[in-house]
Design a protein around this motif. Structure first.
Motif, PDB file in Angstrom:
ATOM      1  N   ALA A  11       0.834  -1.205   0.000  1.00  0.00           N
ATOM      2  CA  ALA A  11       0.000   0.000   0.000  1.00  0.00           C
ATOM      3  C   ALA A  11       0.868   1.255   0.000  1.00  0.00           C
ATOM      4  O   ALA A  11       0.571   2.233  -0.701  1.00  0.00           O
ATOM      5  CB  ALA A  11      -0.937  -0.008   1.208  1.00  0.00           C
ATOM      6  N   ARG A  12       1.944   1.232   0.774  1.00  0.00           N
ATOM      7  CA  ARG A  12       2.855   2.381   0.833  1.00  0.00           C
ATOM      8  C   ARG A  12       3.492   2.642  -0.526  1.00  0.00           C
ATOM      9  O   ARG A  12       3.562   3.793  -0.986  1.00  0.00           O
ATOM     10  CB  ARG A  12       3.928   2.134   1.891  1.00  0.00           C
ATOM     11  CG  ARG A  12       4.905   3.257   2.107  1.00  0.00           C
ATOM     12  CD  ARG A  12       6.054   2.844   3.024  1.00  0.00           C
ATOM     13  NE  ARG A  12       6.905   1.836   2.399  1.00  0.00           N
ATOM     14  CZ  ARG A  12       7.989   1.325   2.993  1.00  0.00           C
ATOM     15  NH1 ARG A  12       8.331   1.693   4.212  1.00  0.00           N
ATOM     16  NH2 ARG A  12       8.725   0.427   2.366  1.00  0.00           N
ATOM     17  N   ALA A  13       3.956   1.577  -1.186  1.00  0.00           N
ATOM     18  CA  ALA A  13       4.603   1.738  -2.495  1.00  0.00           C
ATOM     19  C   ALA A  13       3.641   2.334  -3.507  1.00  0.00           C
ATOM     20  O   ALA A  13       3.995   3.267  -4.251  1.00  0.00           O
ATOM     21  CB  ALA A  13       5.129   0.390  -2.991  1.00  0.00           C
ATOM     22  N   ILE A  14       2.425   1.809  -3.566  1.00  0.00           N
ATOM     23  CA  ILE A  14       1.444   2.304  -4.549  1.00  0.00           C
ATOM     24  C   ILE A  14       1.024   3.729  -4.219  1.00  0.00           C
ATOM     25  O   ILE A  14       0.884   4.570  -5.112  1.00  0.00           O
ATOM     26  CB  ILE A  14       0.221   1.367  -4.592  1.00  0.00           C
ATOM     27  CG1 ILE A  14       0.631  -0.009  -5.114  1.00  0.00           C
ATOM     28  CG2 ILE A  14      -0.879   1.961  -5.475  1.00  0.00           C
ATOM     29  CD1 ILE A  14      -0.498  -1.034  -5.116  1.00  0.00           C
ATOM     30  N   ARG A  15       0.823   4.019  -2.941  1.00  0.00           N
ATOM     31  CA  ARG A  15       0.394   5.357  -2.533  1.00  0.00           C
ATOM     32  C   ARG A  15       1.375   6.430  -2.979  1.00  0.00           C
ATOM     33  O   ARG A  15       0.977   7.545  -3.351  1.00  0.00           O
ATOM     34  CB  ARG A  15       0.229   5.376  -1.009  1.00  0.00           C
ATOM     35  CG  ARG A  15      -0.363   6.664  -0.472  1.00  0.00           C
ATOM     36  CD  ARG A  15      -0.737   6.517   0.993  1.00  0.00           C
ATOM     37  NE  ARG A  15       0.417   6.218   1.836  1.00  0.00           N
ATOM     38  CZ  ARG A  15       0.634   5.061   2.430  1.00  0.00           C
ATOM     39  NH1 ARG A  15      -0.226   4.068   2.272  1.00  0.00           N
ATOM     40  NH2 ARG A  15       1.700   4.883   3.204  1.00  0.00           N
ATOM     41  N   HIS A  16       2.668   6.117  -2.998  1.00  0.00           N
ATOM     42  CA  HIS A  16       3.664   7.120  -3.352  1.00  0.00           C
ATOM     43  C   HIS A  16       3.852   7.285  -4.856  1.00  0.00           C
ATOM     44  O   HIS A  16       4.545   8.220  -5.277  1.00  0.00           O
ATOM     45  CB  HIS A  16       5.011   6.762  -2.707  1.00  0.00           C
ATOM     46  CG  HIS A  16       5.093   7.120  -1.256  1.00  0.00           C
ATOM     47  ND1 HIS A  16       4.583   6.324  -0.265  1.00  0.00           N
ATOM     48  CD2 HIS A  16       5.621   8.205  -0.624  1.00  0.00           C
ATOM     49  CE1 HIS A  16       4.795   6.887   0.913  1.00  0.00           C
ATOM     50  NE2 HIS A  16       5.423   8.029   0.719  1.00  0.00           N
ATOM     51  N   ALA A  66      -4.589  -1.290  -8.663  1.00  0.00           N
ATOM     52  CA  ALA A  66      -3.585  -1.934  -9.511  1.00  0.00           C
ATOM     53  C   ALA A  66      -4.206  -3.080 -10.298  1.00  0.00           C
ATOM     54  O   ALA A  66      -5.184  -3.700  -9.871  1.00  0.00           O
ATOM     55  CB  ALA A  66      -2.437  -2.465  -8.662  1.00  0.00           C
ATOM     56  N   THR A  67      -3.631  -3.356 -11.451  1.00  0.00           N
ATOM     57  CA  THR A  67      -3.965  -4.557 -12.212  1.00  0.00           C
ATOM     58  C   THR A  67      -3.082  -5.686 -11.704  1.00  0.00           C
ATOM     59  O   THR A  67      -1.866  -5.524 -11.603  1.00  0.00           O
ATOM     60  CB  THR A  67      -3.733  -4.338 -13.713  1.00  0.00           C
ATOM     61  OG1 THR A  67      -4.598  -3.288 -14.170  1.00  0.00           O
ATOM     62  CG2 THR A  67      -4.023  -5.605 -14.508  1.00  0.00           C
ATOM     63  N   GLU A 121      10.130  -0.300  -1.810  1.00  0.00           N
ATOM     64  CA  GLU A 121      10.760   0.954  -2.221  1.00  0.00           C
ATOM     65  C   GLU A 121       9.739   2.091  -2.228  1.00  0.00           C
ATOM     66  O   GLU A 121       8.536   1.868  -2.428  1.00  0.00           O
ATOM     67  CB  GLU A 121      11.393   0.805  -3.608  1.00  0.00           C
ATOM     68  CG  GLU A 121      12.575  -0.153  -3.600  1.00  0.00           C
ATOM     69  CD  GLU A 121      13.141  -0.420  -4.979  1.00  0.00           C
ATOM     70  OE1 GLU A 121      14.315  -0.817  -5.061  1.00  0.00           O
ATOM     71  OE2 GLU A 121      12.418  -0.245  -5.988  1.00  0.00           O
ATOM     72  N   ILE A 122      10.239   3.310  -2.049  1.00  0.00           N
ATOM     73  CA  ILE A 122       9.377   4.492  -1.947  1.00  0.00           C
ATOM     74  C   ILE A 122       9.842   5.557  -2.932  1.00  0.00           C
ATOM     75  O   ILE A 122      11.013   5.952  -2.928  1.00  0.00           O
ATOM     76  CB  ILE A 122       9.413   5.088  -0.528  1.00  0.00           C
ATOM     77  CG1 ILE A 122       9.019   4.033   0.522  1.00  0.00           C
ATOM     78  CG2 ILE A 122       8.494   6.303  -0.427  1.00  0.00           C
ATOM     79  CD1 ILE A 122       9.260   4.493   1.952  1.00  0.00           C
ATOM     80  N   ILE A 123       8.925   6.012  -3.774  1.00  0.00           N
ATOM     81  CA  ILE A 123       9.178   7.177  -4.621  1.00  0.00           C
ATOM     82  C   ILE A 123       8.755   8.408  -3.831  1.00  0.00           C
ATOM     83  O   ILE A 123       7.568   8.603  -3.544  1.00  0.00           O
ATOM     84  CB  ILE A 123       8.376   7.088  -5.938  1.00  0.00           C
ATOM     85  CG1 ILE A 123       8.743   5.828  -6.709  1.00  0.00           C
ATOM     86  CG2 ILE A 123       8.598   8.337  -6.787  1.00  0.00           C
ATOM     87  CD1 ILE A 123      10.181   5.747  -7.137  1.00  0.00           C
TER      88      ILE A 123
END
Length: 317
Positions: free
Chosen positions: A18-23, A51-52, A86-88
């Motif tokens: 969830a953190r990865a997608i949120r960023h 996400a797919t 990983e985090i963007i």
């Protein structure tokens, strides 16, 4: 949003996904989660965040990611490789959104500067501060190296540029997870190193500077041409001392000491020990197919070079 598809490989990544997608969700117009049949709620989290989701049996990271590139219904002109932990960070997200549409046509790849967070502390020293990695490329112009460990993306043509925004590897799992993961990594790296000597599987070309980042290519060259040719009892200790003292890894404090000992000494020593173990176990064999079969039996790894058979693709979104 940028004309960008993000591909994330997962297996039991409910703590991170969830953190990865949120960023990244406000920048990318497509997000694909390629899951290797997680037993937690990773798939449900991916769906809930738009996400797919595709599922495929995992053999190794390189084969799984290449499978994703070949099977995910990607329509964006640019693709990003992102790990679940990983985090963007916001400044990099803004940089991607603002710069990606205006890059000249001869730019086919983008390097990102990844920092490491270990036990909630950023590791700044010991040569582990910033790793420059090719993580974004034009669709159809890059592929992943077919390696068991230390696989990188390489571009087939054109040139690369580097974005400077924040990008971090911040795994939230504990040290038991860390040591278990690196024990498995050590087996894979031992197989990869032994294959370079015995050639029981196709050996990929070493990447060139033009195809990936200068830093990654330099590290690969030193490891394969210098480090791996020194007895591991000497090289592992020398490498740790170099990292911890010459590259002032001690400035990373208590967390840095734990990290540099585990990743810079214990892990490298374990790889060397496993190479020795596997060499002894196969020393009586001469035919490549026999060596591969014996290593497959010992390690439990699927060393077949063909792409994994697909037990069924699940696509949802």
């Amino acid at each position: 949003m940028a004309d960008l598809a993000v591909v994330i490989l997962t297996h039991n990544e409910s703590i991170h996904l969830a953190r990865a997608i949120r960023h990244i969700k406000d920048v990318a117009n497509e997000i694909f989660v390629v899951d290797s049949f997680s037993t937690d709620d990773t798939v449900e989290i991916a769906k809930a965040h738009g996400a797919t989701v595709l599922q495929n049996r995992f053999v190794n990271y390189a084969k799984q990611f290449q499978w994703a590139l070949q099977n995910a219904p990607i329509t964006s002109n640019w693709i990003m490789r992102l790990d679940a932990d990983e985090i963007i960070e916001p400044d990099l997200a803004n940089e991607i959104a603002s710069k990606l549409p205006s890059l000249p046509s001869d730019v086919t790849g983008i390097n990102l500067r990844r920092k490491l967070v270990f036990m909630n502390r950023t590791i700044n020293y010991g040569g582990r501060g910033i790793l420059v990695l090719l993580r974004i490329w034009r669709r159809g112009l890059a592929e992943i190296e077919d390696r068991w460990m230390d696989e990188h993306m390489i571009v087939r043509e054109g040139r690369t540029v580097t974005f400077v925004g924040g990008f971090s590897d911040h795994n939230l799992n504990n040290l038991t997870f860390f040591t278990d993961k690196h024990n498995k990594y050590a087996t894979r790296e031992a197989v990869d190193a032994l294959n370079q000597r015995l050639h029981f599987m196709p050996t990929p070309e070493s990447m060139s500077v033009e195809k990936s980042s200068l830093q990654a290519a330099a590290k690969r060259y030193v490891k394969e041409q210098v480090y791996n040719k020194i007895p591991f009892q000497i090289s592992t200790l020398a490498y740790f001392l170099y990292r911890y003292f010459a590259r002032v890894g001690f400035l990373d404090g208590r967390e840095g000491l734990i990290y540099h000992v585990l990743q810079g000494f214990w892990y490298r020593f374990l790889v060397g020990a496993k190479i020795t173990e596997l060499q002894v176990a196969t020393s009586h064999l001469t035919r490549p197919e026999d060596i591969k079969a014996e290593l497959q039996r010992i390690t439990g790894l699927d060393l077949e070079t063909a792409p994994p058979s697909n037990p069924g693709i699940v696509i949802s979104g």
